[in-house]
Design a protein around this motif. Structure first.
Motif, PDB file in Angstrom:
ATOM      1  N   LYS A  15      27.921   8.783  21.543  1.00 20.34           N
ATOM      2  CA  LYS A  15      26.775   8.471  22.415  1.00 20.34           C
ATOM      3  C   LYS A  15      26.546   9.602  23.416  1.00 20.34           C
ATOM      4  O   LYS A  15      25.415  10.027  23.640  1.00 20.34           O
ATOM      5  CB  LYS A  15      27.020   7.168  23.181  1.00 20.34           C
ATOM      6  N   VAL A  18      25.369  12.987  21.756  1.00 23.81           N
ATOM      7  CA  VAL A  18      23.948  12.916  21.394  1.00 23.81           C
ATOM      8  C   VAL A  18      23.087  13.059  22.648  1.00 23.81           C
ATOM      9  O   VAL A  18      22.110  13.820  22.673  1.00 23.81           O
ATOM     10  CB  VAL A  18      23.632  11.604  20.639  1.00 23.81           C
ATOM     11  N   ALA A  19      23.441  12.325  23.709  1.00 21.88           N
ATOM     12  CA  ALA A  19      22.636  12.369  24.941  1.00 21.88           C
ATOM     13  C   ALA A  19      22.617  13.765  25.552  1.00 21.88           C
ATOM     14  O   ALA A  19      21.566  14.239  25.996  1.00 21.88           O
ATOM     15  CB  ALA A  19      23.175  11.359  25.953  1.00 21.88           C
ATOM     16  N   HIS A  21      22.936  16.591  24.059  1.00 22.56           N
ATOM     17  CA  HIS A  21      22.086  17.452  23.232  1.00 22.56           C
ATOM     18  C   HIS A  21      20.609  17.067  23.366  1.00 22.56           C
ATOM     19  O   HIS A  21      19.750  17.946  23.407  1.00 22.56           O
ATOM     20  CB  HIS A  21      22.547  17.416  21.774  1.00 22.56           C
ATOM     21  N   GLU A  22      20.324  15.774  23.428  1.00 18.50           N
ATOM     22  CA  GLU A  22      18.931  15.335  23.593  1.00 18.50           C
ATOM     23  C   GLU A  22      18.333  15.843  24.896  1.00 18.50           C
ATOM     24  O   GLU A  22      17.168  16.190  24.953  1.00 18.50           O
ATOM     25  CB  GLU A  22      18.842  13.802  23.566  1.00 18.50           C
ATOM     26  N   LYS A  23      19.139  15.878  25.932  1.00 16.50           N
ATOM     27  CA  LYS A  23      18.663  16.362  27.227  1.00 16.50           C
ATOM     28  C   LYS A  23      18.693  17.885  27.318  1.00 16.50           C
ATOM     29  O   LYS A  23      18.187  18.450  28.270  1.00 16.50           O
ATOM     30  CB  LYS A  23      19.505  15.757  28.360  1.00 16.50           C
ATOM     31  N   GLY A  24      19.284  18.543  26.321  1.00 14.70           N
ATOM     32  CA  GLY A  24      19.357  20.003  26.336  1.00 14.70           C
ATOM     33  C   GLY A  24      20.292  20.542  27.413  1.00 14.70           C
ATOM     34  O   GLY A  24      20.073  21.645  27.919  1.00 14.70           O
ATOM     35  N   LEU A  75      25.981   7.496  30.499  1.00 14.32           N
ATOM     36  CA  LEU A  75      24.603   7.756  30.072  1.00 14.32           C
ATOM     37  C   LEU A  75      23.629   7.523  31.222  1.00 14.32           C
ATOM     38  O   LEU A  75      22.706   8.308  31.444  1.00 14.32           O
ATOM     39  CB  LEU A  75      24.227   6.871  28.884  1.00 14.32           C
ATOM     40  N   ASP A  79      21.194  10.286  33.155  1.00 14.17           N
ATOM     41  CA  ASP A  79      19.763  10.095  33.334  1.00 14.17           C
ATOM     42  C   ASP A  79      19.361  10.218  34.802  1.00 14.17           C
ATOM     43  O   ASP A  79      18.283  10.708  35.110  1.00 14.17           O
ATOM     44  CB  ASP A  79      19.337   8.734  32.781  1.00 14.17           C
ATOM     45  N   PRO A  85      14.595  15.392  29.970  1.00 14.39           N
ATOM     46  CA  PRO A  85      13.779  14.248  29.555  1.00 14.39           C
ATOM     47  C   PRO A  85      14.559  12.942  29.745  1.00 14.39           C
ATOM     48  O   PRO A  85      15.779  12.926  29.612  1.00 14.39           O
ATOM     49  CB  PRO A  85      13.520  14.520  28.072  1.00 14.39           C
ATOM     50  N   LEU A  87      16.258   9.303  29.177  1.00 17.35           N
ATOM     51  CA  LEU A  87      16.880   8.597  28.055  1.00 17.35           C
ATOM     52  C   LEU A  87      16.436   7.141  27.985  1.00 17.35           C
ATOM     53  O   LEU A  87      16.514   6.525  26.938  1.00 17.35           O
ATOM     54  CB  LEU A  87      18.407   8.625  28.184  1.00 17.35           C
ATOM     55  N   GLN A  88      16.004   6.601  29.117  1.00 14.57           N
ATOM     56  CA  GLN A  88      15.671   5.187  29.150  1.00 14.57           C
ATOM     57  C   GLN A  88      14.212   4.979  29.561  1.00 14.57           C
ATOM     58  O   GLN A  88      13.632   5.821  30.236  1.00 14.57           O
ATOM     59  CB  GLN A  88      16.602   4.449  30.097  1.00 14.57           C
TER      60      GLN A  88
END
Length: 119
Positions: A15, A18-19, A21-24, A75, A79, A85, A87-88
């Motif tokens: 989890k 992934v987060a 990487h998603e947020k860069g 997580l 955020d 960006p 996450l929620q």
């Protein structure tokens, strides 16, 4: 500086990976051999913050000297600390849905996957 202590991409570690990487976000990944109990020799795991994790073997994030444990709450921390960006969702109903799924994931799916993985 973000530093993530994690092991095989089990549910908790995956989890957060992934987060991040998603947020860069740039982070230093530190692989920990949880099966050999290596985590008990590492400083972040001896802190009160890491000790309260409900996952027992949760990944631990260190950010600017703060130790954050429990993957779902980590997580939320990511955020808040790095809003873009997101996450929620911004709506109360959307956040409720995330909490329902997070509880199902933590209480039902993650233990089942961990049991299978250990076999």
């Amino acid at each position: 500086m973000l530093e993530l202590f994690h092991w095989e991409p089990n549910c908790g570690s995956l989890k957060l990976l992934v987060a991040l990487h998603e947020k860069g976000l740039e982070f230093q990944g530190r692989w920990v051999d949880f099966l050999s109990l290596e985590q008990y020799a590492l400083a972040p795991f001896g802190t009160p913050e890491a000790a309260i994790t409900i996952e027992g073997e949760a990944p631990v994030l260190v950010h600017d000297g703060n130790v954050i444990a429990d993957s779902f709450n980590t997580l939320l921390y990511l955020d808040d600390a790095f809003p873009a960006p997101p996450l929620q969702p911004a709506t109360a109903a959307g956040q409720w849905r995330i909490q329902v799924w997070a509880r199902l994931f933590a209480e039902v799916l993650a233990p089942a996957v961990a049991t299978l993985g250990c076999q």
